[in-house]
Motif scaffolding. Structure first.
Motif, short mmCIF file in Angstrom:
data_model
loop_
_atom_site.label_atom_id
_atom_site.label_comp_id
_atom_site.label_asym_id
_atom_site.label_seq_id
_atom_site.Cartn_x
_atom_site.Cartn_y
_atom_site.Cartn_z
N ASP A 53 0.62 -1.02 -0.04
CA ASP A 53 0.17 -0.07 0.06
C ASP A 53 0.61 1.29 0.01
O ASP A 53 0.38 2.41 0.02
N PHE A 54 2.18 1.35 -0.22
CA PHE A 54 3.05 2.28 -0.19
C PHE A 54 4.28 2.04 -1.24
O PHE A 54 4.55 0.69 -1.21
N ARG A 135 2.01 7.23 -1.12
CA ARG A 135 0.80 6.25 -0.62
C ARG A 135 0.06 5.94 -1.48
O ARG A 135 -0.81 5.04 -1.34
N ASP A 136 0.03 6.77 -2.65
CA ASP A 136 -1.18 6.59 -3.75
C ASP A 136 -0.29 6.03 -5.04
O ASP A 136 0.43 6.73 -5.56
N LEU A 162 4.18 -2.41 3.21
CA LEU A 162 2.84 -2.15 4.19
C LEU A 162 2.79 -1.18 5.36
O LEU A 162 3.72 -1.26 5.95
N SER A 163 2.07 -0.29 5.51
CA SER A 163 1.87 0.75 6.31
C SER A 163 1.87 -0.07 7.86
O SER A 163 2.31 0.62 8.53
N THR A 235 3.14 -7.85 -5.65
CA THR A 235 2.72 -8.23 -4.41
C THR A 235 3.72 -8.61 -3.55
O THR A 235 5.22 -8.75 -3.89
#
Length: 250
Positions: A53-54, A135-136, A162-163, A235
Motif C-alpha cells: 500500500d505504499f 502512498r497513492d 505495508l503501512s 505483491t
C-alpha cells in the motif's frame, strides 16, 4: 559369626559383597521411573501474498561547483525544488526524509602532451539523496516523472511495503502454528502414538526465519516531458516460521 555380621551390614547398606567365592548382589530400594516423556519438535511454515500500500522512492540530486560552498549551495537549491515538487502530490512531513548528504572534491581525467593520462582536481561535487514515500500507488509513476523533470539526477530504486504489517504477520504466524500442529500429528500417528500437551513455541525458530520479501523496481532518468515511469507494485510475500514442541501422550 563374622560372615553373618558382614552379610547383615551389607543388607543395611544396600551394597554387594563376595563370600567364599560366591557373588551376592544386594540391591537398594526400587524407585518409580521418572524419565521425561517423549517429545516431538517440528518447524511450521506459512506465507501469504499481499498487495503493498505504499512505495518508497530514493532520488538524488548531484551538483558541481568551483568550491565547496558553491557546490553545496547549488545542490541545496536543486534538492529544495525536488522536495517542493513532491509537495504538489501531497507528499510532506514524515513521508519525506533525507537519506544522505555528501560533499567531496571532484576530479577529471586529462591527457598530457606526452600521452600520459592523469586525474586533476575539478572543483567539488555535492549530492543530496531524499527518500520519498508515495502512498497513492496509482500516482507513483507520475511522481517519479515529475521529480526527474524537476532536477533529480538519479533514482536509486523503488521499495514497496505495508503501512501496518502487524495484522498480516500475526495471521501468517498463526497459520505457521497450525502447520506445525498438522506435522506433529502426522508424525505421532506414524509412530503409533498421539500428541500430549504443548511444551513450547519458539518464534522465530532457532534456525532463523526468512524476512518478508520486498519487490523492487529500477528506473533510469528520461528526457523532460516524457511519459510517467511505468512501475508495477506486484505483491509482497509475508512469511513466518515457528518451532513447536509437543510432549507425547503417555
Amino acid at each position: 559369626m563374622r560372615a553373618a555380621a558382614l552379610l547383615l551390614g551389607a543388607l543395611l547398606a544396600g551394597t554387594s559383597i563376595i563370600l567364599a567365592g560366591t557373588s551376592i548382589i544386594l540391591a537398594g530400594p526400587a524407585f518409580a521411573d521418572d524419565a521425561a516423556p517423549g517429545r516431538i519438535s517440528v518447524v511450521g511454515r506459512a506465507s501469504r501474498e499481499v498487495v503493498p500500500d505504499f512505495a518508497t522512492v530514493e532520488v538524488a540530486v548531484e551538483s558541481r561547483g568551483p568550491n565547496p560552498a558553491a557546490a553545496l549551495d547549488q545542490n541545496s537549491a536543486a534538492a529544495r525544488k525536488v522536495l517542493d515538487l513532491a509537495g504538489e502530490f501531497g507528499i510532506v512531513g514524515a513521508d519525506l526524509a533525507t537519506a544522505a548528504v555528501s560533499l567531496r572534491p571532484a576530479s577529471k581525467t586529462v591527457r598530457d602532451p606526452g600521452g600520459q593520462v592523469r586525474d586533476v582536481p575539478d572543483g567539488f561535487q555535492a549530492t543530496n539523496s531524499v527518500s520519498v514515500r508515495v502512498r497513492d500507488l496509482k500516482r507513483l509513476g507520475a511522481v517519479m516523472r515529475r521529480l526527474i523533470d524537476g532536477g533529480a539526477d538519479r533514482i536509486g530504486g523503488v521499495a514497496f511495503g505495508l503501512s501496518d504489517p502487524g495484522q498480516t504477520e500475526n495471521a501468517v504466524r498463526a497459520e505457521a502454528v497450525r502447520d506445525a500442529r498438522r506435522q506433529a500429528e502426522a508424525l505421532a500417528e506414524a509412530a503409533g502414538t498421539r500428541l500430549g500437551r504443548l511444551a513450547s513455541i519458539v518464534s522465530p525458530p532457532r534456525e532463523g526465519t526468512p524476512a518478508p520479501i520486498h519487490a523492487r523496481a529500477f528506473a533510469a532518468k528520461a528526457t523532460p516531458g516524457g511519459l510517467a515511469v511505468p512501475v508495477e507494485p506486484g505483491t509482497l510475500a509475508i512469511e513466518a516460521s515457528v518451532e513447536v514442541t509437543y510432549q507425547v501422550a503417555p
